[in-house]
Design an enzyme around this catalytic site. Structure first.
Site, PDB file in Angstrom:
ATOM      1  N   TRP A 169       0.830  -1.211   0.000  1.00 11.90           N
ATOM      2  CA  TRP A 169       0.000   0.000   0.000  1.00 11.90           C
ATOM      3  C   TRP A 169       0.858   1.251   0.000  1.00 11.90           C
ATOM      4  N   LEU A 247       4.987  10.984  10.297  1.00 11.87           N
ATOM      5  CA  LEU A 247       3.520  10.941  10.190  1.00 11.87           C
ATOM      6  C   LEU A 247       2.884  12.167  10.842  1.00 11.87           C
ATOM      7  N   ALA A 250       2.738  14.618   8.062  1.00 12.60           N
ATOM      8  CA  ALA A 250       1.785  14.254   6.996  1.00 12.60           C
ATOM      9  C   ALA A 250       0.341  14.337   7.487  1.00 12.60           C
ATOM     10  N   GLU A 371      -2.437   6.794   7.056  1.00  8.42           N
ATOM     11  CA  GLU A 371      -1.849   7.713   8.055  1.00  8.42           C
ATOM     12  C   GLU A 371      -2.483   7.519   9.422  1.00  8.42           C
ATOM     13  N   GLY A 372      -2.897   6.288   9.721  1.00 12.53           N
ATOM     14  CA  GLY A 372      -3.582   5.989  10.973  1.00 12.53           C
ATOM     15  C   GLY A 372      -5.080   6.001  10.722  1.00 12.53           C
TER      16      GLY A 372
HETATM   17  P1  TGC Z   1       4.037   3.458  21.312  1.00 14.60           P
HETATM   18  O1  TGC Z   1       4.555   2.502  22.332  1.00 14.60           O
HETATM   19  O2  TGC Z   1       2.883   4.331  21.664  1.00 14.60           O
HETATM   20  O3  TGC Z   1       5.227   4.409  20.804  1.00 14.60           O
HETATM   21  C1  TGC Z   1       6.471   3.884  20.404  1.00 14.60           C
HETATM   22  C2  TGC Z   1       7.476   5.048  20.352  1.00 14.60           C
HETATM   23  O4  TGC Z   1       7.050   5.997  19.380  1.00 14.60           O
HETATM   24  C3  TGC Z   1       6.829   7.290  20.029  1.00 14.60           C
HETATM   25  N1  TGC Z   1       5.652   7.897  19.380  1.00 14.60           N
HETATM   26  C4  TGC Z   1       5.746   8.968  18.609  1.00 14.60           C
HETATM   27  N2  TGC Z   1       6.796   9.727  18.257  1.00 14.60           N
HETATM   28  C5  TGC Z   1       6.567  10.769  17.429  1.00 14.60           C
HETATM   29  N3  TGC Z   1       5.339  11.052  16.957  1.00 14.60           N
HETATM   30  C6  TGC Z   1       4.261  10.300  17.276  1.00 14.60           C
HETATM   31  N4  TGC Z   1       3.061  10.570  16.744  1.00 14.60           N
HETATM   32  C7  TGC Z   1       4.444   9.204  18.140  1.00 14.60           C
HETATM   33  N5  TGC Z   1       3.615   8.249  18.659  1.00 14.60           N
HETATM   34  C8  TGC Z   1       4.373   7.461  19.421  1.00 14.60           C
HETATM   35  C9  TGC Z   1       6.589   6.947  21.483  1.00 14.60           C
HETATM   36  O5  TGC Z   1       6.877   8.058  22.301  1.00 14.60           O
HETATM   37  C10 TGC Z   1       7.554   5.818  21.676  1.00 14.60           C
HETATM   38  O6  TGC Z   1       8.858   6.377  21.760  1.00 14.60           O
HETATM   39  P2  TGC Z   1      10.005   5.683  22.679  1.00 14.60           P
HETATM   40  O7  TGC Z   1      11.166   6.625  22.588  1.00 14.60           O
HETATM   41  O8  TGC Z   1       9.403   5.574  24.034  1.00 14.60           O
HETATM   42  O9  TGC Z   1      10.274   4.352  22.046  1.00 14.60           O
HETATM   43  O10 TGC Z   1       3.738   2.633  19.992  1.00 14.60           O
HETATM   44  P3  TGC Z   1       2.688   1.471  19.694  1.00 14.60           P
HETATM   45  O11 TGC Z   1       3.439   0.329  19.111  1.00 14.60           O
HETATM   46  O12 TGC Z   1       1.819   1.205  20.913  1.00 14.60           O
HETATM   47  O13 TGC Z   1       1.804   2.110  18.515  1.00 14.60           O
HETATM   48  C11 TGC Z   1       1.112   3.251  18.701  1.00 14.60           C
HETATM   49  C12 TGC Z   1       0.258   3.647  17.468  1.00 14.60           C
HETATM   50  C13 TGC Z   1      -0.827   2.626  17.221  1.00 14.60           C
HETATM   51  C14 TGC Z   1      -0.397   4.947  17.826  1.00 14.60           C
HETATM   52  C15 TGC Z   1       1.099   3.822  16.233  1.00 14.60           C
HETATM   53  O14 TGC Z   1       1.858   2.753  15.936  1.00 14.60           O
HETATM   54  C16 TGC Z   1       0.310   4.296  15.015  1.00 14.60           C
HETATM   55  O15 TGC Z   1       0.203   5.500  14.824  1.00 14.60           O
HETATM   56  N6  TGC Z   1      -0.239   3.388  14.135  1.00 14.60           N
HETATM   57  C17 TGC Z   1      -0.827   3.790  12.872  1.00 14.60           C
HETATM   58  C18 TGC Z   1       0.129   3.450  11.762  1.00 14.60           C
HETATM   59  C19 TGC Z   1       0.132   4.485  10.675  1.00 14.60           C
HETATM   60  O16 TGC Z   1      -0.315   5.606  10.816  1.00 14.60           O
HETATM   61  N7  TGC Z   1       0.658   4.113   9.524  1.00 14.60           N
HETATM   62  C20 TGC Z   1       0.786   5.047   8.441  1.00 14.60           C
HETATM   63  C21 TGC Z   1       1.656   4.500   7.334  1.00 14.60           C
HETATM   64  S1  TGC Z   1       2.185   5.727   6.202  1.00 14.60           S
HETATM   65  C22 TGC Z   1       0.825   6.124   5.326  1.00 14.60           C
HETATM   66  O17 TGC Z   1      -0.255   5.729   5.541  1.00 14.60           O
HETATM   67  C23 TGC Z   1       1.088   7.076   4.227  1.00 14.60           C
HETATM   68  S2  TGC Z   1      -0.283   7.474   3.257  1.00 14.60           S
HETATM   69  C24 TGC Z   1       0.465   8.635   2.350  1.00 14.60           C
HETATM   70  C25 TGC Z   1      -0.417   9.380   1.422  1.00 14.60           C
HETATM   71  O18 TGC Z   1      -0.683   8.853   0.329  1.00 14.60           O
HETATM   72  O19 TGC Z   1      -0.759  10.557   1.744  1.00 14.60           O
HETATM   73  P1  FAD Z   2      -5.443  -2.865   9.939  1.00 11.25           P
HETATM   74  O1  FAD Z   2      -4.369  -2.354  10.805  1.00 11.25           O
HETATM   75  O2  FAD Z   2      -5.472  -4.318   9.639  1.00 11.25           O
HETATM   76  O3  FAD Z   2      -6.830  -2.413  10.552  1.00 11.25           O
HETATM   77  C1  FAD Z   2      -8.075  -3.004  10.127  1.00 11.25           C
HETATM   78  C2  FAD Z   2      -9.167  -2.442  11.030  1.00 11.25           C
HETATM   79  O4  FAD Z   2      -8.907  -2.803  12.389  1.00 11.25           O
HETATM   80  C3  FAD Z   2      -9.252  -0.913  10.994  1.00 11.25           C
HETATM   81  O5  FAD Z   2     -10.594  -0.502  11.044  1.00 11.25           O
HETATM   82  C4  FAD Z   2      -8.533  -0.497  12.268  1.00 11.25           C
HETATM   83  O6  FAD Z   2      -8.996   0.755  12.766  1.00 11.25           O
HETATM   84  C5  FAD Z   2      -8.890  -1.639  13.195  1.00 11.25           C
HETATM   85  N1  FAD Z   2      -7.909  -1.784  14.266  1.00 11.25           N
HETATM   86  C6  FAD Z   2      -6.605  -2.126  14.173  1.00 11.25           C
HETATM   87  N2  FAD Z   2      -6.027  -2.132  15.384  1.00 11.25           N
HETATM   88  C7  FAD Z   2      -6.984  -1.792  16.270  1.00 11.25           C
HETATM   89  C8  FAD Z   2      -7.014  -1.611  17.686  1.00 11.25           C
HETATM   90  N3  FAD Z   2      -5.908  -1.755  18.436  1.00 11.25           N
HETATM   91  N4  FAD Z   2      -8.176  -1.256  18.261  1.00 11.25           N
HETATM   92  C9  FAD Z   2      -9.297  -1.079  17.505  1.00 11.25           C
HETATM   93  N5  FAD Z   2      -9.338  -1.244  16.185  1.00 11.25           N
HETATM   94  C10 FAD Z   2      -8.188  -1.586  15.567  1.00 11.25           C
HETATM   95  N6  FAD Z   2       1.401   2.965   4.127  1.00 11.25           N
HETATM   96  C11 FAD Z   2       2.709   3.349   4.004  1.00 11.25           C
HETATM   97  O7  FAD Z   2       3.563   2.924   4.761  1.00 11.25           O
HETATM   98  N7  FAD Z   2       3.082   4.212   3.005  1.00 11.25           N
HETATM   99  C12 FAD Z   2       2.202   4.727   2.109  1.00 11.25           C
HETATM  100  O8  FAD Z   2       2.566   5.517   1.241  1.00 11.25           O
HETATM  101  C13 FAD Z   2       0.830   4.314   2.205  1.00 11.25           C
HETATM  102  N8  FAD Z   2      -0.074   4.740   1.275  1.00 11.25           N
HETATM  103  C14 FAD Z   2      -1.347   4.218   1.291  1.00 11.25           C
HETATM  104  C15 FAD Z   2      -2.216   4.503   0.238  1.00 11.25           C
HETATM  105  C16 FAD Z   2      -3.499   3.948   0.227  1.00 11.25           C
HETATM  106  C17 FAD Z   2      -4.400   4.228  -0.939  1.00 11.25           C
HETATM  107  C18 FAD Z   2      -3.943   3.155   1.309  1.00 11.25           C
HETATM  108  C19 FAD Z   2      -5.337   2.620   1.324  1.00 11.25           C
HETATM  109  C20 FAD Z   2      -3.083   2.869   2.341  1.00 11.25           C
HETATM  110  C21 FAD Z   2      -1.771   3.363   2.346  1.00 11.25           C
HETATM  111  N9  FAD Z   2      -0.847   3.017   3.349  1.00 11.25           N
HETATM  112  C22 FAD Z   2       0.467   3.419   3.252  1.00 11.25           C
HETATM  113  C23 FAD Z   2      -1.218   2.041   4.359  1.00 11.25           C
HETATM  114  C24 FAD Z   2      -2.041   2.610   5.504  1.00 11.25           C
HETATM  115  O9  FAD Z   2      -1.270   3.410   6.344  1.00 11.25           O
HETATM  116  C25 FAD Z   2      -2.658   1.427   6.257  1.00 11.25           C
HETATM  117  O10 FAD Z   2      -3.660   0.895   5.404  1.00 11.25           O
HETATM  118  C26 FAD Z   2      -3.249   1.832   7.604  1.00 11.25           C
HETATM  119  O11 FAD Z   2      -2.230   2.201   8.501  1.00 11.25           O
HETATM  120  C27 FAD Z   2      -4.111   0.718   8.220  1.00 11.25           C
HETATM  121  O12 FAD Z   2      -3.468  -0.516   8.161  1.00 11.25           O
HETATM  122  P2  FAD Z   2      -4.249  -1.804   7.568  1.00 11.25           P
HETATM  123  O13 FAD Z   2      -4.829  -1.420   6.258  1.00 11.25           O
HETATM  124  O14 FAD Z   2      -3.302  -2.942   7.622  1.00 11.25           O
HETATM  125  O15 FAD Z   2      -5.462  -2.045   8.542  1.00 11.25           O
END
Ligand code: TGC
Ligand code: FAD
Length: 392
Positions: A169, A247, A250, A371-372
């Site tokens: 993704w 993030l 972003a 992005e979460g």
């Molecule tokens: P947790 O134990 O809470 O934290 C681990 C370490 O990370 C630090 N931290 C942060 N630091 C900077 N900014 C933040 N927002 C931070 N949140 C946490 C935290 O202080 C800790 O640091 P340290 O020094 O103590 O180790 O981590 P966790 O494993 O329980 O996970 C927390 C959670 C669920 C909130 C996090 O993993 C999360 O945000 N999950 C969502 C994943 C996500 O957003 N993926 C995005 C992929 S990129 C994408 O989607 C691009 S789309 C691009 C586009 O097309 O626009």
């Molecule tokens: P999952 O993590 O499997 O989640 C599935 C469902 O379970 C969701 O509804 C979620 O809210 C829920 N869920 C998960 N954990 C919990 C919990 N603890 N409590 C309650 N509910 C929970 N990623 C990158 O790294 N780089 C990119 O450039 C990027 N671009 C993207 C572009 C597109 C078009 C899309 C669709 C996604 C992209 N992503 C990228 C990935 C994106 O960040 C992930 O899809 C997103 O973080 C969610 O992960 P997942 O799809 O595996 O869903």
């Protein structure tokens, strides 16, 4: 040819809180979107293709690294300017904003914040002009919301690393020249490194059959014993805070971007409600339609104020990750609800590509997930107010 009739809406005169420079930036990007994106975007979304010819224009309007200092090719602008650019781009299409978000916040930001001087000089100026495009690999097939469980890894071979694993993704992956990749080292610590297209063992297959973000290119990153030079690693950042720091930037941009999509849907529905006659009257004269429009502009106005304030805090380096989560979650959900309501105001016409609403609605289904997810951001707020993590 499609004519973009968009008019801006500013119910609470938020404009008075902006500088002349902010307004000039907004006008520049809006004019470019009307001229270069609106006339072609529907066709590209329908055929599921990224319009790569707009890369040069995106760079020219300053969409790549607007807040990166000028010495590295950026524009050295403030955070509100960055937000305004994202809002105007997403008014055109979320996929176009995605391309710019990734390049700015997920590729240029980590290189600028975590990279060596040599990495900054090598990559940032070319990324700012669009001569080089980047992508960001965090998500894996089995690790999305929980990136700390990732299995992509690097092994230290003395004079280089060997990278194995895969990312899924990934926006811009199919055409990116470089990828900022997050992988675990032998101690299990998350590290960031730059991987270049052409490195043997590195491939980027495209993801097909998306109903959302069709004008944005999405793919995988596959690493099969890829040799990565030691100088490509970010030397000092270790752990999840590396990728999550990117993030924050972003997600902040998306909170502005979503307002752009919402404004476009509202503006289209408002105009249509005054033009479409049923029962001998414009449909905008019926109370039910007025309720929808009044609620839309109320929610947009609240989001504009929330986001402007967040921009001020970000300029002062005081915006917390949890505040950013709240704005991303609220504004994207707000935009998606508005797109759904606006689509209904247009009746059958709302499902066609003659109007932008259905495209925005489908795009926002990705924006509310990437992005979460909506749920993850709620839990981040929950953790912030209670002090208790629901994740562990
Ligand atoms: P947790 O134990 O809470 O934290 C681990 C370490 O990370 C630090 N931290 C942060 N630091 C900077 N900014 C933040 N927002 C931070 N949140 C946490 C935290 O202080 C800790 O640091 P340290 O020094 O103590 O180790 O981590 P966790 O494993 O329980 O996970 C927390 C959670 C669920 C909130 C996090 O993993 C999360 O945000 N999950 C969502 C994943 C996500 O957003 N993926 C995005 C992929 S990129 C994408 O989607 C691009 S789309 C691009 C586009 O097309 O626009
Ligand atoms: P999952 O993590 O499997 O989640 C599935 C469902 O379970 C969701 O509804 C979620 O809210 C829920 N869920 C998960 N954990 C919990 C919990 N603890 N409590 C309650 N509910 C929970 N990623 C990158 O790294 N780089 C990119 O450039 C990027 N671009 C993207 C572009 C597109 C078009 C899309 C669709 C996604 C992209 N992503 C990228 C990935 C994106 O960040 C992930 O899809 C997103 O973080 C969610 O992960 P997942 O799809 O595996 O869903």
């Amino acid at each position: 040819m499609y004519v973009d009739k968009f008019q801006f809406h500013d119910y609470y005169l938020v404009d008075e809180l902006l500088t002349d420079e902010h307004k000039l930036i907004r006008e520049t990007v809006r004019t470019w979107i009307k001229k270069s994106v609106s006339p072609i975007i529907e066709e590209y979304a329908q055929k599921s293709e990224f319009p790569s010819q707009i890369i040069k224009g995106l760079a020219e309007v300053g969409a790549f690294g607007p807040y990166i200092p000028q010495e590295y090719g950026g524009a050295g602008l403030d955070q509100i300017s960055y937000g305004i650019i994202m809002m105007e781009l997403e008014r055109g299409d979320s996929g176009i904003r995605s391309t710019a978000s990734v390049q700015s916040s997920l590729v240029m930001y980590p290189i600028f914040s975590y990279g060596t001087e040599a990495q900054k000089k090598k990559y940032l100026p070319k990324l700012a002009t669009g001569e080089m495009m980047g992508c960001f690999g965090l998500t894996e097939p089995n690790h999305g919301s929980d990136p700390s469980s990732m299995i992509t890894n690097i092994k230290d071979m003395g004079d280089h690393y060997v990278l194995n694993g895969s990312k899924m993704w990934i926006s811009n992956a199919p055409f990116a020249d470089i990828a900022v990749v997050w992988a675990k080292d032998e101690e299990g610590k998350i590290r960031g490194l730059v991987v270049e297209r052409g490195d043997p063992g590195f491939t980027t297959p495209e993801t097909h059959s998306k109903w959302s973000l069709r004008a944005s290119s999405t793919g995988e990153l596959v690493f099969n014993n890829v040799k990565v030079p030691k100088e490509n690693i970010f030397p000092d950042v270790k752990g999840l805070k590396g990728p999550l720091g990117c993030l924050n930037s972003a997600r902040y941009g998306i909170s502005w971007g979503a307002i752009g999509a919402a404004l476009d849907c509202y503006d289209t529905a408002l105009r249509y409600s005054k033009e479409r006659i049923q029962f001998g009257k414009p449909i905008g004269s019926f109370q039910l339609q007025q309720k929808k429009l009044a609620e839309m502009i109320t929610e947009i106005t609240k989001a504009q104020l929330l986001t402007w304030r967040l921009g001020v805090l970000k300029n002062e380096n005081r915006a917390t990750p949890a505040q950013i989560s709240m704005a991303k979650r609220n504004n994207v959900n707000m935009a998606l609800q508005i797109a759904r309501e606006a689509r209904q105001i247009l009746g059958a016409m709302g499902i066609t590509g003659d109007y932008s609403i259905m495209r925005h609605m489908m795009n926002l289904e990705s924006v509310i997930t990437y992005e979460g997810t909506h749920d993850v951001h709620l839990l981040i707020t929950g953790m912030d107010v209670t002090g208790i993590s629901a994740f562990s």
